[in-house]
Design an enzyme around this catalytic site. Structure first.
Site, PDB file in Angstrom:
ATOM      1  N   LYS A  14      -5.382 -13.042  -8.911  1.00  0.00           N
ATOM      2  CA  LYS A  14      -6.250 -12.762  -9.302  1.00  0.00           C
ATOM      3  C   LYS A  14      -6.550 -14.450  -9.997  1.00  0.00           C
ATOM      4  CE  LYS A  14      -8.474  -8.887  -9.959  1.00  0.00           C
ATOM      5  NZ  LYS A  14      -8.546  -7.704 -11.613  1.00  0.00           N
ATOM      6  N   ARG A  20     -10.945  -9.505 -17.147  1.00  0.00           N
ATOM      7  CA  ARG A  20     -10.742  -9.053 -15.512  1.00  0.00           C
ATOM      8  C   ARG A  20      -9.170  -8.853 -16.026  1.00  0.00           C
ATOM      9  NH1 ARG A  20     -13.000 -11.751 -10.880  1.00  0.00           N
ATOM     10  NH2 ARG A  20     -12.392  -9.813  -9.332  1.00  0.00           N
ATOM     11  N   GLY A  35      -7.349  -0.752  -8.925  1.00  0.00           N
ATOM     12  CA  GLY A  35      -7.503   0.054  -9.797  1.00  0.00           C
ATOM     13  C   GLY A  35      -6.631   0.909 -10.983  1.00  0.00           C
ATOM     14  N   MET A  86      -5.218  -1.328 -13.775  1.00  0.00           N
ATOM     15  CA  MET A  86      -5.973  -1.503 -14.406  1.00  0.00           C
ATOM     16  C   MET A  86      -6.748  -1.871 -15.089  1.00  0.00           C
ATOM     17  SD  MET A  86      -2.614  -3.931 -15.591  1.00  0.00           S
ATOM     18  CE  MET A  86      -3.048  -5.293 -13.772  1.00  0.00           C
ATOM     19  N   ARG A  93      -6.705 -12.305  -1.791  1.00  0.00           N
ATOM     20  CA  ARG A  93      -5.530 -12.346  -2.264  1.00  0.00           C
ATOM     21  C   ARG A  93      -5.754 -11.367  -0.392  1.00  0.00           C
ATOM     22  NH1 ARG A  93      -7.062  -6.294  -5.330  1.00  0.00           N
ATOM     23  NH2 ARG A  93      -8.355  -5.612  -3.625  1.00  0.00           N
ATOM     24  N   HIS A 103     -11.125   3.358  -2.601  1.00  0.00           N
ATOM     25  CA  HIS A 103      -9.802   3.587  -3.100  1.00  0.00           C
ATOM     26  C   HIS A 103      -8.710   4.211  -2.883  1.00  0.00           C
ATOM     27  CE1 HIS A 103      -7.042   5.734  -6.266  1.00  0.00           C
ATOM     28  NE2 HIS A 103      -6.920   4.310  -6.435  1.00  0.00           N
ATOM     29  N   ARG A 159      28.390  11.672  15.561  1.00  0.00           N
ATOM     30  CA  ARG A 159      29.866  13.141  14.847  1.00  0.00           C
ATOM     31  C   ARG A 159      29.769  14.483  15.846  1.00  0.00           C
ATOM     32  NH1 ARG A 159      24.945  11.419  12.488  1.00  0.00           N
ATOM     33  NH2 ARG A 159      25.398  10.283  10.457  1.00  0.00           N
ATOM     34  N   ARG A 201      33.599   9.606  16.430  1.00  0.00           N
ATOM     35  CA  ARG A 201      34.693   9.900  15.365  1.00  0.00           C
ATOM     36  C   ARG A 201      35.267  11.481  15.728  1.00  0.00           C
ATOM     37  NH1 ARG A 201      31.961  10.637   9.569  1.00  0.00           N
ATOM     38  NH2 ARG A 201      30.755  12.531  10.514  1.00  0.00           N
ATOM     39  N   GLU A 255      36.374   4.846   4.685  1.00  0.00           N
ATOM     40  CA  GLU A 255      35.707   4.773   3.815  1.00  0.00           C
ATOM     41  C   GLU A 255      36.873   5.365   2.437  1.00  0.00           C
ATOM     42  OE1 GLU A 255      34.194   8.423   5.544  1.00  0.00           O
ATOM     43  OE2 GLU A 255      35.610   8.286   6.902  1.00  0.00           O
ATOM     44  N   SER A 268      34.538   0.614  10.650  1.00  0.00           N
ATOM     45  CA  SER A 268      33.538   0.915  10.574  1.00  0.00           C
ATOM     46  C   SER A 268      33.589   1.370   9.173  1.00  0.00           C
ATOM     47  CB  SER A 268      32.948   2.123  11.332  1.00  0.00           C
ATOM     48  OG  SER A 268      31.191   2.183  11.211  1.00  0.00           O
ATOM     49  N   GLY A 306      32.552   3.651   6.495  1.00  0.00           N
ATOM     50  CA  GLY A 306      31.770   4.671   6.053  1.00  0.00           C
ATOM     51  C   GLY A 306      31.533   4.779   4.295  1.00  0.00           C
ATOM     52  N   THR A 307      29.693   4.054   4.303  1.00  0.00           N
ATOM     53  CA  THR A 307      29.368   3.564   3.251  1.00  0.00           C
ATOM     54  C   THR A 307      28.965   5.028   2.075  1.00  0.00           C
ATOM     55  OG1 THR A 307      27.978   2.780   3.694  1.00  0.00           O
ATOM     56  CG2 THR A 307      29.283   1.153   3.865  1.00  0.00           C
ATOM     57  N   ASN A 308      28.780   6.016   2.939  1.00  0.00           N
ATOM     58  CA  ASN A 308      28.468   7.399   2.372  1.00  0.00           C
ATOM     59  C   ASN A 308      29.599   7.342   1.763  1.00  0.00           C
ATOM     60  OD1 ASN A 308      26.027   6.712   3.432  1.00  0.00           O
ATOM     61  ND2 ASN A 308      26.230   8.953   4.789  1.00  0.00           N
ATOM     62  N   ASP A 309      30.676   8.170   2.174  1.00  0.00           N
ATOM     63  CA  ASP A 309      32.434   8.442   1.010  1.00  0.00           C
ATOM     64  C   ASP A 309      32.838   7.016   0.555  1.00  0.00           C
ATOM     65  OD1 ASP A 309      33.003  10.882   1.369  1.00  0.00           O
ATOM     66  OD2 ASP A 309      32.908  10.943   3.723  1.00  0.00           O
ATOM     67  N   CYS A 331      28.269   2.591   9.115  1.00  0.00           N
ATOM     68  CA  CYS A 331      27.432   3.462   9.519  1.00  0.00           C
ATOM     69  C   CYS A 331      27.239   3.866   8.736  1.00  0.00           C
ATOM     70  CB  CYS A 331      28.529   4.433  10.716  1.00  0.00           C
ATOM     71  SG  CYS A 331      30.333   4.694  10.524  1.00  0.00           S
ATOM     72  N   TYR A 383      27.864  -5.615  13.639  1.00  0.00           N
ATOM     73  CA  TYR A 383      26.697  -4.367  13.752  1.00  0.00           C
ATOM     74  C   TYR A 383      26.139  -3.328  12.575  1.00  0.00           C
ATOM     75  CZ  TYR A 383      29.864  -0.782  14.753  1.00  0.00           C
ATOM     76  OH  TYR A 383      30.701  -0.097  14.800  1.00  0.00           O
TER      77      TYR A 383
HETATM   78  P1  ADP Z   1     -10.154  -4.600  -9.488  1.00  0.00           P
HETATM   79  O1  ADP Z   1      -8.603  -5.532 -10.027  1.00  0.00           O
HETATM   80  O2  ADP Z   1     -10.098  -2.966 -10.180  1.00  0.00           O
HETATM   81  O3  ADP Z   1     -10.852  -5.376  -7.782  1.00  0.00           O
HETATM   82  P2  ADP Z   1     -11.678  -6.872 -10.652  1.00  0.00           P
HETATM   83  O4  ADP Z   1     -11.355  -7.664 -11.674  1.00  0.00           O
HETATM   84  O5  ADP Z   1     -11.526  -7.166  -9.490  1.00  0.00           O
HETATM   85  O6  ADP Z   1     -10.957  -5.286 -11.058  1.00  0.00           O
HETATM   86  O7  ADP Z   1     -13.420  -6.301 -11.601  1.00  0.00           O
HETATM   87  C1  ADP Z   1     -14.089  -4.782 -10.127  1.00  0.00           C
HETATM   88  C2  ADP Z   1     -15.403  -5.344  -9.889  1.00  0.00           C
HETATM   89  O8  ADP Z   1     -16.104  -6.287 -10.244  1.00  0.00           O
HETATM   90  C3  ADP Z   1     -15.476  -6.317  -8.903  1.00  0.00           C
HETATM   91  O9  ADP Z   1     -16.146  -5.938  -7.897  1.00  0.00           O
HETATM   92  C4  ADP Z   1     -15.672  -7.102  -8.931  1.00  0.00           C
HETATM   93  O10 ADP Z   1     -16.150  -7.964  -7.524  1.00  0.00           O
HETATM   94  C5  ADP Z   1     -16.256  -7.440  -9.932  1.00  0.00           C
HETATM   95  N1  ADP Z   1     -16.806  -8.371 -10.902  1.00  0.00           N
HETATM   96  C6  ADP Z   1     -15.345  -9.138 -11.786  1.00  0.00           C
HETATM   97  N2  ADP Z   1     -15.827 -10.165 -12.632  1.00  0.00           N
HETATM   98  C7  ADP Z   1     -17.318 -10.085 -12.393  1.00  0.00           C
HETATM   99  C8  ADP Z   1     -18.201 -10.993 -12.762  1.00  0.00           C
HETATM  100  N3  ADP Z   1     -17.701 -12.171 -13.447  1.00  0.00           N
HETATM  101  N4  ADP Z   1     -19.289 -10.808 -11.650  1.00  0.00           N
HETATM  102  C9  ADP Z   1     -20.048 -10.077 -10.646  1.00  0.00           C
HETATM  103  N5  ADP Z   1     -18.791  -8.726 -10.262  1.00  0.00           N
HETATM  104  C10 ADP Z   1     -17.475  -8.998 -11.292  1.00  0.00           C
HETATM  105 MG    MG Z   2     -10.843  -6.836  -7.748  1.00  0.00          MG
HETATM  106 MG    MG Z   3      32.943  10.042   5.508  1.00  0.00          MG
END
Ligand code: ADP
Ligand code: MG
Ligand code: MG
Length: 913
Positions: A41, A111, A120, A122, A361, A479, A589, A645, A772, A791, A793-796, A858, A878
């Site tokens: 981020k 953030r 979600g 953290m 991202r 989510h 087999r 085999r 093997e 070949s 036989g990496t299991n054995d 194998c 192979y």
């Molecule tokens: P997560 O990683 O769980 O998405 P974020 O840090 O991205 O958490 O934030 C959660 C929500 O809050 C997101 O929708 C983000 O766009 C919003 N948000 C975060 N910082 C700001 C900000 N400075 N102004 C407005 N909205 C924000």
């Molecule tokens: Mg986010």
């Molecule tokens: Mg074997």
């Protein structure tokens, strides 16, 4: 800002480490390449700021500080406080507002952000800096008293939860803040949050603070600076929160990566009907189509969209309702794709018509979308074929190789409802309504479908074990959708027609005027590709490689050098594997053919025979059956090599152990049950995996090897006569001494020549061995004098090198993996430094005696991407894996070449420097 930057730069040189990076106002100290340090981020906020994209100003505290924080027992080095102060001043300057100023307050978000996104998992705190005095300033700034108090209400709620820990204490408890809101609404006789007046919101703030004081024993901090540090602590703390720890374990994310903390000026999507907030993908994340795909809510704050509480509107609406902001966003979409040459997942907020970007991202996508996007980006000239191939995670292809619902069958079943198609694929399972139950039943071996109103990060464990996920609320960026796609699970969201009752553990739905009730444990089928929810078990069918997938696999085959064969025991498997691109069978087999129909009786008769005569009589029954199987396989693999085999497992695996089974067998083969029992006792071994098995059977009962060699060669000669291009390779298992190799080779050779002579058909055949037993790798130079191919036989080989019984390792290996004694289960991912050393040595020694020795693998490892890369590196010809993993191995083999090229060009660059 320049002042701050130079001051910081100086600091960095004096203390050696720079812990805070500024961004905003058209420039930034960090960039997108610094994800390890700034988190995804933070790094991308910096990058966007430098690109001139409107990003609210802010600063990022590095992931290194997270590690330091834990090392110092949750404390900070003193210089950090100055750096954070400087960061706040930087934001103040750009925004023209002051942190804590009752007249014109600056508000910030705090953030979290790790190297790779953990949606979600953290914590984040919004609207920080509000207190009883600054809220008045916000009223002034916005001219909207209700908005200001709603923001304050949200802040106290979020801070109270995330920082001060006022949360539900059991799975049945409702969120304490929501309880207070419900109570308030009930008192006022209103239904919606929007009906709450300013006075109500003020009262809620008061009640929230009182609840925090009462249940957590702390006063809500009024000092913005104290609030800021509380939130920073909480974000660093959330790295080791329950959810994050589970997510890391599932996704194999190292603990020491840490999270960064970004502190950023707030912008408000909830300032009225000319404000909005949304999430969008630059292409459709479930199909890959090049459309601007997203959702937004008018007059809302960021987390509202993701929480799935209100169902958001599609981007096409935004184009109509706020055309100016939409056009700007569309331009940024193009800009970001050109810049990153990757599909992006963005967060944006529109504050009174003005657009701000809050995150970008690389977007998570389904396998189907990943393939389409990669192929189309090549066609658009954004990336080249190598990049396209490098971008698809081999494991992800698995999703495309899973069965889909049979179209015809699906048309005939009762459709309960249709939701949004959030993550494609077919899922069938029993309905469970919470994560805990889903986990318990999955652990008991049931296939489950998790049905929720909406999911939250707490549900992650249940989602991980479910076949599929179905939610009532939320859009395609909710989510459930994001996590479902990430896990490659079929997922249907926003299925509003379902009436779910957690308490009664049922859902009801109206279907053509009838109310249908589905109880916990009932089976449903969901199709993540079109959003269909169906009652009962809908049959599925095989996937195929067509369209973009076929195009991509064509590029894969142009790049790779390692061959890919398959492990297949039946003509059907052989055919499937061939369609998936297998270039031969690396392991057939023969014993698996011994179980079908009444064959097992003949096998048992052979094993239980008292003498050679009896054995030969039974073997004579088996011969035509085996021959027919081989005929089918050879036909299916016309033109390709087939490695077969000879008998491998300990004999007792074929025998009955229960009394009634023994009696039945005795009757069928006309023997005394007591004699059979005696024989069973004789055959019993203390350590069967190291016992009488593999070529040791062929040594002591040469007639078994003879029968098998004959069946193979008769089949080969027969199909050759039909015009099939047949290449049999007879493989001797478990060789550990030259005596075994010489004996079994001589025997097979003799039979083969005999059959060729009898039939008058000339067939080229090869005789080789599995490597093997560790000793075989050690004397590989001698063995290769006889064996025409190896070949591994990496299991054995793993079993015997590590000294772990595969059948018993379940008792301690999971513990070992969890406690990092092993980074990975060595039965899944080849142990390169140990077992791999034997493999490397075996190849080298073998080729010393026979330059053209063909070498393959194998074991299970043949379909594991990391192991495939290893096989490429050590010069195998192979790998062989199960049919469904063939495309995965092909891709991994191509990526091994790309990695090799990258390393070589990095090396070339180094040496010219
Ligand atoms: P997560 O990683 O769980 O998405 P974020 O840090 O991205 O958490 O934030 C959660 C929500 O809050 C997101 O929708 C983000 O766009 C919003 N948000 C975060 N910082 C700001 C900000 N400075 N102004 C407005 N909205 C924000
Ligand atoms: Mg986010
Ligand atoms: Mg074997």
């Amino acid at each position: 800002m320049a002042e701050v930057l130079t001051a910081d730069a100086k600091k960095a040189t004096t203390t050696g480490k720079k812990y805070v990076y500024l961004f905003g106002g058209g420039s930034a100290e960090g960039n997108a390449k610094m994800k390890n340090l700034l988190g995804g981020k933070g790094a991308n906020l910096a990058e966007m700021a430098s690109l001139g994209i409107p990003v609210p100003a802010g600063f990022t505290i590095t992931t290194e500080m997270c590690t330091v924080y834990y090392k110092l027992d949750r404390k900070y080095p003193p210089e950090l406080f100055d750096d954070v102060d400087a960061g706040v001043r930087h934001i103040e300057k750009i925004m023209g507002k002051t942190f804590g100023d009752p007249e014109n307050p600056l508000l910030v978000s705090v953030r979290s952000g790790a190297r790779i996104s953990m949606p979600g998992m953290m914590d984040t705190v919004l609207n920080l800096g509000l207190n009883d005095r600054t809220v008045q300033g916000l009223v002034k700034q916005s001219g909207n008293e209700r908005f200001a108090w709603d923001s304050y209400r949200r802040f106290v709620q979020m801070y109270g939860d995330v920082v001060l820990g006022l949360k539900p204490e059991s799975k049945d408890e409702e969120d304490p803040f929501e309880v207070i809101i419900h109570a308030k609404k009930a008192e006022r006789g209103i239904k919606n949050d929007t009906e709450l007046t300013t006075a109500d919101l003020k009262d809620l703030v008061k009640r929230f603070k009182a609840a925090i004081k009462q249940r957590r024993g702390t006063d809500f901090p009024e000092d913005p600076k104290e609030q800021l540090w509380g939130a920073i602590n909480a974000v660093f703390g959330s790295w080791n929160g329950n959810r994050a720890v589970i997510y890391r374990r599932i996704n194999k994310i190292p603990e020491d990566w840490g999270t960064a903390v970004s502190v950023q000026a707030m912008v408000f999507g909830n300032m009225g009907n000319d404000s909005a907030t949304g999430v969008a993908f630059t292409r459709d994340p479930s199909t890959g189509e090049r459309v601007f795909y997203g959702e937004y809510l008018v007059n809302a704050q960021g987390e509202d969209v993701v929480a799935g509480i209100r169902t958001p509107e599609p981007m096409s609406e935004l184009a109509k309702k706020m055309p100016k902001a939409y056009d700007e966003l569309e331009a940024i979409r193009q800009n970001l794709e050109q810049h990153y040459t990757e599909m992006q997942d963005v967060e944006f907020t529109i504050e009174r018509q003005k657009l701000y970007m809050l995150q970008t991202r690389n977007g998570k996508r389904t396998a189907q979308a990943a393939v389409r996007i990669a192929v189309e980006m090549v066609k658009e000239g954004l990336i080249n074929k190598d990049t396209a191939v490098a971008r698809i995670a081999p494991e992800q292809l698995d999703q495309l190789l899973h069965p889909m619902f049979d179209f015809e069958a699906k048309r005939k079943v009762k459709k309960l409802a249709t939701g949004l198609n959030a993550s494609p694929g077919a899922a069938v399972g029993k309905v469970y309504f919470n994560a805990e139950d889903a986990e318990a039943h999955a652990a008991a071996g049931e296939k489950v479908i998790l049905v929720r109103l909406e999911t939250s990060p707490e549900d992650i464990g249940g989602m991980a074990v479910a076949e599929g996920i179905l939610t009532v609320r939320g859009g395609k960026t909710s989510h459930a959708a994001v996590v479902g796609r990430g896990m490659g699970k079929p997922c249907v969201v926003g299925c509003g027609a379902l009436n779910v009752s957690y308490a009664q553990r049922v859902f009801t739905v109206q279907v053509g005027g009838d109310a249908v009730t589905v109880k916990e444990g009932d089976v449903i089928s969901i199709d993540g590709s079109d959003g269909a929810v169906m009652l009962g078990r809908v049959p599925t069918k095989q996937p195929e490689i067509t369209g973009d997938f076929a195009t991509l696999m064509g590029w894969v085959d142009e790049i790779r050098r390692l061959g890919v064969r398959t492990n297949a025991d039946t003509p059907h498997d052989a055919k499937v594997a061939r369609e998936f691109g297998a270039e031969g069978i690396g392991l057939c087999r023969t014993e698996h053919m011994f179980f079908g129909g009444d064959r097992i009786d003949a096998v048992r008769e052979m094993i239980l025979a008292d003498d050679l005569d009896g054995r030969q009589k039974a073997l004579a029954k088996l011969l035509p059956m085996q021959r027919d199987d081989f005929v089918g396989i050879f036909r299916a693999m016309d033109g390709l090599p087939v490695t077969i085999r000879t008998l491998d497992p300990p004999l007792h695996e074929f025998l009955p152990h229960e009394d009634d089974q023994i009696n039945e067998l005795a009757y069928k083969i006309n023997r005394n049950p007591e004699r059979i029992k005696e024989k069973l006792v004789q055959l019993n071994e203390l350590n069967p995996m190291l016992g009488h098995r593999g070529c040791r059977l062929g040594m002591t009962y040469p007639e078994i090897s003879e029968m098998q060699a004959r069946a193979i060669m008769e089949a080969a000669c027969q199909v050759a006569k039909e015009g099939v291009d047949v290449h049999p390779e007879i493989m001797i298992p478990l060789v550990g001494t030259m005596g075994e190799m010489v004996n079994q080779k001589e025997l097979c050779d003799r039979v083969a020549k005999q059959v060729i002579k009898e039939t008058g058909v000339k067939v080229d055949y090869k005789i080789g061995t599995m490597i093997e037993v560790p000793r075989a790798a050690l004397i590989a130079d001698q063995i290769a004098k006889e064996a025409e191919f190896f070949s591994f036989g990496t299991n054995d080989l793993t079993q015997m090198t590590c000294g772990y019984s595969r059948d018993d390792a379940g008792k301690f290996l999971p513990y070992y993996v969890e406690h990092k004694v092993w980074a990975e289960d060595p039965f899944q991912t080849l142990d390169q430094e140990g077992v791999g050393k034997l493999v490397e040595m075996g190849i080298k020694l073998g080729r010393r005696s026979r330059r053209t020795l063909k070498v393959g693998i194998c074991g299970e490892h043949g379909g594991d991407p990391a192991s495939v890369e290893f096989c490429h590196k050590v010069g195998m010809n192979y790998v062989s894996c199960s049919p469904y993993r063939v495309p995965i191995a092909r891709l991994a083999a191509a990526q091994a070449v790309l990695a090799e090229r990258d390393a070589a060009s990095a090396e070339a660059k180094r040496s010219t420097m």
